[in-house]
Structure formats: C-alpha cells, structure tokens
Motif scaffolding. Structure first.
Motif, PDB file in Angstrom:
ATOM      1  N   MET A  44       0.830  -1.212   0.000  1.00 16.76           N
ATOM      2  CA  MET A  44       0.000   0.000   0.000  1.00 16.76           C
ATOM      3  C   MET A  44       0.867   1.266   0.000  1.00 16.76           C
ATOM      4  SD  MET A  44      -3.008   1.046   2.697  1.00 16.76           S
ATOM      5  CE  MET A  44      -1.933   1.042   4.123  1.00 16.76           C
ATOM      6  N   LEU A  45       1.924   1.251   0.788  1.00 16.11           N
ATOM      7  CA  LEU A  45       2.790   2.428   0.885  1.00 16.11           C
ATOM      8  C   LEU A  45       3.440   2.746  -0.456  1.00 16.11           C
ATOM      9  CD1 LEU A  45       3.927   4.501   2.891  1.00 16.11           C
ATOM     10  CD2 LEU A  45       5.841   2.944   3.291  1.00 16.11           C
ATOM     11  N   GLY A  46       3.853   1.712  -1.193  1.00 19.97           N
ATOM     12  CA  GLY A  46       4.452   1.939  -2.505  1.00 19.97           C
ATOM     13  C   GLY A  46       3.499   2.669  -3.437  1.00 19.97           C
ATOM     14  N   ALA A  47       2.216   2.261  -3.414  1.00 18.29           N
ATOM     15  CA  ALA A  47       1.222   2.900  -4.277  1.00 18.29           C
ATOM     16  C   ALA A  47       1.023   4.361  -3.887  1.00 18.29           C
ATOM     17  CB  ALA A  47      -0.102   2.137  -4.183  1.00 18.29           C
ATOM     18  N   TYR A  48       0.940   4.647  -2.578  1.00 19.97           N
ATOM     19  CA  TYR A  48       0.694   6.018  -2.130  1.00 19.97           C
ATOM     20  C   TYR A  48       1.908   6.912  -2.375  1.00 19.97           C
ATOM     21  CZ  TYR A  48      -3.899   5.329  -0.044  1.00 19.97           C
ATOM     22  OH  TYR A  48      -5.252   5.101   0.138  1.00 19.97           O
ATOM     23  N   ILE A  49       3.108   6.375  -2.234  1.00 24.31           N
ATOM     24  CA  ILE A  49       4.306   7.182  -2.521  1.00 24.31           C
ATOM     25  C   ILE A  49       4.314   7.572  -4.002  1.00 24.31           C
ATOM     26  CG2 ILE A  49       6.815   7.081  -2.716  1.00 24.31           C
ATOM     27  CD1 ILE A  49       6.859   5.341  -0.204  1.00 24.31           C
ATOM     28  N   ALA A  50       4.031   6.611  -4.876  1.00 21.18           N
ATOM     29  CA  ALA A  50       3.983   6.930  -6.310  1.00 21.18           C
ATOM     30  C   ALA A  50       2.884   7.943  -6.603  1.00 21.18           C
ATOM     31  CB  ALA A  50       3.742   5.646  -7.114  1.00 21.18           C
ATOM     32  N   PHE A  51       1.759   7.833  -5.914  1.00 16.83           N
ATOM     33  CA  PHE A  51       0.641   8.776  -6.080  1.00 16.83           C
ATOM     34  C   PHE A  51       1.106  10.199  -5.783  1.00 16.83           C
ATOM     35  CE2 PHE A  51      -2.943  10.986  -3.977  1.00 16.83           C
ATOM     36  CZ  PHE A  51      -3.828  11.049  -5.050  1.00 16.83           C
ATOM     37  N   THR A  52       1.890  10.353  -4.725  1.00 20.36           N
ATOM     38  CA  THR A  52       2.387  11.686  -4.352  1.00 20.36           C
ATOM     39  C   THR A  52       3.317  12.244  -5.417  1.00 20.36           C
ATOM     40  OG1 THR A  52       2.229  11.165  -2.004  1.00 20.36           O
ATOM     41  CG2 THR A  52       3.701  12.969  -2.621  1.00 20.36           C
ATOM     42  N   PHE A  53       4.238  11.425  -5.890  1.00 21.51           N
ATOM     43  CA  PHE A  53       5.190  11.904  -6.912  1.00 21.51           C
ATOM     44  C   PHE A  53       4.469  12.241  -8.212  1.00 21.51           C
ATOM     45  CE2 PHE A  53       8.515   9.443  -4.438  1.00 21.51           C
ATOM     46  CZ  PHE A  53       9.170  10.582  -4.009  1.00 21.51           C
ATOM     47  N   ILE A  54       3.478  11.438  -8.593  1.00 17.63           N
ATOM     48  CA  ILE A  54       2.729  11.724  -9.830  1.00 17.63           C
ATOM     49  C   ILE A  54       1.956  13.035  -9.691  1.00 17.63           C
ATOM     50  CG2 ILE A  54       0.801  10.926 -11.275  1.00 17.63           C
ATOM     51  CD1 ILE A  54       1.785   8.054 -10.780  1.00 17.63           C
ATOM     52  N   ASN A  55       1.408  13.280  -8.503  1.00 16.03           N
ATOM     53  CA  ASN A  55       0.715  14.558  -8.272  1.00 16.03           C
ATOM     54  C   ASN A  55       1.662  15.743  -8.304  1.00 16.03           C
ATOM     55  OD1 ASN A  55      -1.843  13.541  -8.122  1.00 16.03           O
ATOM     56  ND2 ASN A  55      -1.913  13.434  -5.892  1.00 16.03           N
ATOM     57  N   ASP A  56       2.961  15.470  -8.050  1.00 18.66           N
ATOM     58  CA  ASP A  56       3.983  16.528  -8.135  1.00 18.66           C
ATOM     59  C   ASP A  56       4.541  16.642  -9.555  1.00 18.66           C
ATOM     60  OD1 ASP A  56       3.696  17.201  -5.501  1.00 18.66           O
ATOM     61  OD2 ASP A  56       5.327  15.901  -4.795  1.00 18.66           O
ATOM     62  N   GLU A  57       3.800  16.112 -10.524  1.00 22.73           N
ATOM     63  CA  GLU A  57       4.119  16.245 -11.953  1.00 22.73           C
ATOM     64  C   GLU A  57       5.265  15.369 -12.429  1.00 22.73           C
ATOM     65  OE1 GLU A  57       2.044  17.937 -13.720  1.00 22.73           O
ATOM     66  OE2 GLU A  57       0.968  18.724 -11.978  1.00 22.73           O
ATOM     67  N   LEU A  58       5.704  14.420 -11.608  1.00 18.51           N
ATOM     68  CA  LEU A  58       6.711  13.471 -12.104  1.00 18.51           C
ATOM     69  C   LEU A  58       6.009  12.412 -12.953  1.00 18.51           C
ATOM     70  CD1 LEU A  58       9.020  12.887  -9.009  1.00 18.51           C
ATOM     71  CD2 LEU A  58       9.421  14.353 -10.973  1.00 18.51           C
ATOM     72  N   SER A  59       6.748  11.804 -13.857  1.00 19.70           N
ATOM     73  CA  SER A  59       6.147  10.785 -14.727  1.00 19.70           C
ATOM     74  C   SER A  59       5.840   9.513 -13.938  1.00 19.70           C
ATOM     75  CB  SER A  59       7.095  10.457 -15.886  1.00 19.70           C
ATOM     76  OG  SER A  59       8.189   9.687 -15.415  1.00 19.70           O
ATOM     77  N   PHE A  60       5.000   8.674 -14.497  1.00 20.40           N
ATOM     78  CA  PHE A  60       4.650   7.402 -13.850  1.00 20.40           C
ATOM     79  C   PHE A  60       5.902   6.555 -13.629  1.00 20.40           C
ATOM     80  CE2 PHE A  60       3.598   2.908 -14.021  1.00 20.40           C
ATOM     81  CZ  PHE A  60       2.517   2.804 -13.169  1.00 20.40           C
ATOM     82  N   TRP A  61       6.801   6.540 -14.614  1.00 21.09           N
ATOM     83  CA  TRP A  61       7.962   5.654 -14.534  1.00 21.09           C
ATOM     84  C   TRP A  61       8.967   6.118 -13.486  1.00 21.09           C
ATOM     85  CZ3 TRP A  61       6.308   1.560 -16.679  1.00 21.09           C
ATOM     86  CH2 TRP A  61       5.457   1.637 -17.774  1.00 21.09           C
ATOM     87  N   ILE A  62       9.196   7.426 -13.423  1.00 21.65           N
ATOM     88  CA  ILE A  62      10.102   7.944 -12.386  1.00 21.65           C
ATOM     89  C   ILE A  62       9.482   7.737 -11.009  1.00 21.65           C
ATOM     90  CG2 ILE A  62      11.164  10.044 -11.468  1.00 21.65           C
ATOM     91  CD1 ILE A  62      11.494  11.019 -14.308  1.00 21.65           C
ATOM     92  N   SER A  63       8.180   7.963 -10.899  1.00 23.12           N
ATOM     93  CA  SER A  63       7.483   7.742  -9.627  1.00 23.12           C
ATOM     94  C   SER A  63       7.577   6.282  -9.215  1.00 23.12           C
ATOM     95  CB  SER A  63       6.014   8.157  -9.760  1.00 23.12           C
ATOM     96  OG  SER A  63       5.903   9.504 -10.136  1.00 23.12           O
ATOM     97  N   LEU A  64       7.481   5.389 -10.198  1.00 23.83           N
ATOM     98  CA  LEU A  64       7.605   3.953  -9.921  1.00 23.83           C
ATOM     99  C   LEU A  64       8.974   3.629  -9.333  1.00 23.83           C
ATOM    100  CD1 LEU A  64       6.709   0.932 -10.311  1.00 23.83           C
ATOM    101  CD2 LEU A  64       7.698   1.074 -12.594  1.00 23.83           C
ATOM    102  N   LEU A  65      10.027   4.140  -9.977  1.00 27.40           N
ATOM    103  CA  LEU A  65      11.385   3.862  -9.499  1.00 27.40           C
ATOM    104  C   LEU A  65      11.612   4.427  -8.101  1.00 27.40           C
ATOM    105  CD1 LEU A  65      13.427   4.544 -12.777  1.00 27.40           C
ATOM    106  CD2 LEU A  65      12.858   2.332 -11.762  1.00 27.40           C
ATOM    107  N   LEU A  66      11.138   5.654  -7.867  1.00 27.97           N
ATOM    108  CA  LEU A  66      11.323   6.274  -6.546  1.00 27.97           C
ATOM    109  C   LEU A  66      10.554   5.502  -5.469  1.00 27.97           C
ATOM    110  CD1 LEU A  66      11.082  10.070  -7.506  1.00 27.97           C
ATOM    111  CD2 LEU A  66      13.123   8.812  -6.771  1.00 27.97           C
ATOM    112  N   ALA A  67       9.341   5.082  -5.799  1.00 28.95           N
ATOM    113  CA  ALA A  67       8.532   4.342  -4.817  1.00 28.95           C
ATOM    114  C   ALA A  67       9.181   3.000  -4.479  1.00 28.95           C
ATOM    115  CB  ALA A  67       7.122   4.129  -5.364  1.00 28.95           C
ATOM    116  N   VAL A  68       9.672   2.308  -5.497  1.00 30.93           N
ATOM    117  CA  VAL A  68      10.333   1.019  -5.261  1.00 30.93           C
ATOM    118  C   VAL A  68      11.594   1.211  -4.416  1.00 30.93           C
ATOM    119  CG1 VAL A  68      11.566  -0.888  -6.380  1.00 30.93           C
ATOM    120  CG2 VAL A  68       9.406  -0.070  -7.327  1.00 30.93           C
ATOM    121  N   PHE A  69      12.368   2.239  -4.735  1.00 25.15           N
ATOM    122  CA  PHE A  69      13.599   2.517  -3.984  1.00 25.15           C
ATOM    123  C   PHE A  69      13.287   2.828  -2.515  1.00 25.15           C
ATOM    124  CE2 PHE A  69      16.564   5.765  -2.363  1.00 25.15           C
ATOM    125  CZ  PHE A  69      17.722   5.010  -2.342  1.00 25.15           C
TER     126      PHE A  69
END
Length: 286
Positions: A44-69
């Motif tokens: 769940m946390l991975g999904a919400y972290i990516a949600f935050t980055f995507i809302n900050d205008e980052l791309s889905f793929w960069i948000s994915l990498l940051l959330a996984v990291f």
C-alpha cells in the motif's frame, strides 16, 4: 468465447500482480523464516508514494522507481533495527510485524486520508489491443509481462548467480556459510530489502488496476498468504503457479458467483492443504 478469453486474461493479469507481492513474501519467509505481516502495508505504501510523486508532476515511470527505492530502503531499515533482533522467535516476529502493519497503515491514513484514489495508467500503456475478437487493455498485458520477467529474474538469480548459491546454502546451513567468510547477515538484509521492493513495485503497478483505499493492505496480504500456502512456503515457483490459479479462479468466481468468489479460493486452498500440506511446490519437512 471472447468473454471467457477476456476473463481468463484478466485473471492472469491479477494473478501476476498477486505473484509480484507473494514472491517478496515467500522469499522473506523461505530465506529468513520471517512471517512478515507488514508486507501488505509496504504494498500500500508503494502505491501512495507513487501517487504523491505523480501529483507533483513526475512521470509514472520515475514515480515507480522512486517508490520502489523508498520501500526497499524502508524494508532495509525495518530488518536491520527491528526484525533482526527477533530472528528465531516466531511469536515475537508475528506480533512485531503485525504492529508495524498498523503503524504504517495509520501513518498512510494520516498523510493521505481515507478517500479512495487511483493511479493513472501511463500514456504509453493506455488503450486496448485486439486479441481475436476481444479488446484487452494494454496495461493489463504489461502487468502480465512484468510478472513473467520477474519469474525469469528470480529463476536466474537462484540458479545462475553466486549470490543465489550463497542464499540457497545460507537457508540450509547458515553457520557453515558464515564460517566460509560470507556475511550472511548482510545478504539476508539485502533479501529483505528486495522483498520490500517487490511489495512496492506491485503496489505501484496495482494502483491503476485496483485503486488505493483504506484496508487494501489487509486484503492483499490475505490473498498473498493464500497464494504462498497453495504454492508452498518458500517456493517462488509455487507462488507463480498459485498466483495464476488464485487470479483466474477469483476472476471467474466474481463473474459467475460474485458472493462466493473468495469462498471458492479458500476452498481450493483447503483442498491443497488436505492433499499436500506443504503446498504444491513446498519442501516436505522430515
């Protein structure tokens, strides 16, 4: 016929999502003998972290990498400072990880609220693909592809690399491997972080499929545990087969017997346990 094919592909796509999270759970359980009940909250946390980055205008793929990291780093911290002291103490592990799941879930609710969210499908994977007379979402095919690639990666790491040999040997005889000069503790910390990263990866990829909401961590944890039990404790191959079976059965069950879909999955698990208590690919304990 096309409707059945569409449901079958949908079931496989959900199965691959279950495999991604169950693989992390079963690796941690099989290698370190730790029942990590906080695994669902890392999903769940991975999904919400990516949600935050995507809302900050980052791309889905960069948000994915940051959330996984970030979920991998959190897994490393949890293992090193909280879980390592309770190795070999099953009850303490269960209570600790159960408590951690509540803490992380409450933190997620405090930061992001209880409103349901959905991760957007990346533009590259939007739209549908014609398979015979069936139109199937490209994103779900992508999830199937990622699941298959992960299965190949796990097979390669386990059978073709030195680190895989060290992990296999460490599972059977940790003292012997330590005597050969290998820092088994560091290897196991890496394994836990890798398992947490898989939870974060599946959380982000699952965001466009199942959305994000309060309680999703418990639902996905229960399903993942069923997959692990059916496949066999510590066997990622079993998790692969078990996840596909659960995904397909659950999908067809929701279509034909909506109120009984999870009951059918539990019945399948019970039948497997009766016939083969160690799971389909689990090792029998002598």
């Amino acid at each position: 016929m096309s409707a059945i094919l569409a449901q079958l592909l949908t079931g496989v796509a959900y199965g691959m999502l279950y495999f991604m999270i169950a693989a992390g759970l079963t690796i941690i359980l099989g290698v370190m003998n730790v029942v990590n009940l906080a695994h669902g909250t890392l999903f769940m946390l991975g999904a919400y972290i990516a949600f935050t980055f995507i809302n900050d205008e980052l791309s889905f793929w960069i948000s994915l990498l940051l959330a996984v990291f970030l979920t991998a780093v959190l897994g490393l911290v949890l293992e090193k400072w909280l879980i390592k002291p309770v190795y070999g103490k099953e009850l303490e592990q269960v209570l600790l990880t159960f408590g951690l799941s509540f803490i992380i879930a409450d933190t997620v609710e405090w930061i992001w609220g209880t409103e349901m969210h959905t991760l957007p499908t990346p533009d590259l994977l939007s739209g549908s693909l014609s398979i015979g007379s069936t139109e199937f979402p490209v994103y779900r095919l992508f999830v199937v592809l990622v699941g298959c690639l992960l299965a190949w990666l796990l097979w390669y790491l386990e059978t073709k690399t030195r680190i895989g040999a060290i992990i296999r040997a460490g599972v059977d005889d940790r003292a012997m491997v330590s005597a050969l000069g290998v820092n088994v503790g560091l290897v196991f910390t890496g394994v836990f972080a890798f398992g947490a990263a898989l939870a974060g990866l599946s959380g982000v990829l699952g965001g466009p499929l199942i959305g994000m909401y309060t309680g999703m961590d418990n639902e996905i944890l229960v399903t993942s545990l069923i997959v692990v039990v059916i496949g066999g404790l510590g066997s990622w191959k079993g998790s692969f087969i078990g996840a596909i079976a659960v995904g397909v059965i659950e999908t067809f069950g929701k279509v034909w017997f909506p109120s009984l879909s999870m009951l059918i999955v539990f019945l399948i698990m019970m039948m497997v346990l009766i016939v083969r208590p160690q799971g389909l690919f689990g090792r029998e304990v002598v």
